[in-house]
Design a protein around this motif. Structure first.
Motif: not given
Length: 155
Positions: A23, A37, A50, A54-55, A71, A75
């Protein structure tokens, strides 16, 4: 207007990431490229998206740290998708219903691009501006002596 019209103006630059990438590396790519993204691809197939949404959820769940997350673990593995032939009004409706800011565009299984809510909004505004200019030109060129008047009514 269709998604293909947006892609034609936007260009074909795509940024992808592997599901097994860290990530932290994905975030570095997003920051360096100033993008919100990344499309997650595995063996040529789209398997997720992603985005900063989501992060942020992942970082909060991990006590404020990216940690050793990959990821794949962060994701969205069921992103909304559309085709180049999808009408912009349909894309707008889909994005609003799912609160999606980014949507991959696929032709069968081939990734054609990604459109953002910003891209859609810009296309709608440009279309409306064009229609307004055309209407104003039409009104300005109205033939003299043919003014429309409101119909007279009697009681």
């Amino acid at each position: 207007m269709k998604v293909a019209d947006i892609l034609r103006v936007k260009g074909g630059t795509l940024f992808t990431v592997s599901p097994d990438q860290s990530l932290a590396d994905a975030l570095k790519t997003m920051a360096e490229r100033d993008i919100g993204s990344l499309v997650v691809m595995d063996h040529g197939d789209l398997i997720g998206m992603l985005t900063f949404r989501e992060v942020i959820v992942s970082i909060v769940a991990n006590g404020g740290s990216v940690g050793s997350s990959t990821v794949r673990g962060v994701m969205d593995d069921h992103p909304l998708t559309c085709t180049p032939d999808t009408e912009i009004d349909e894309v707008r409706r889909m994005m609003l219903e799912r609160h999606a800011r980014y949507m991959p565009v696929l032709t069968q299984r081939t990734l054609m691009g990604v459109i953002s809510f910003y891209d859609v909004a810009r296309a709608v505004v440009e279309t409306q501006d064009f229609e307004n200019r055309m209407l104003k030109a039409y009104i300005r060129d109205w033939p003299a002596g043919e003014e429309q008047t409101a119909p007279q009514t009697t009681l």
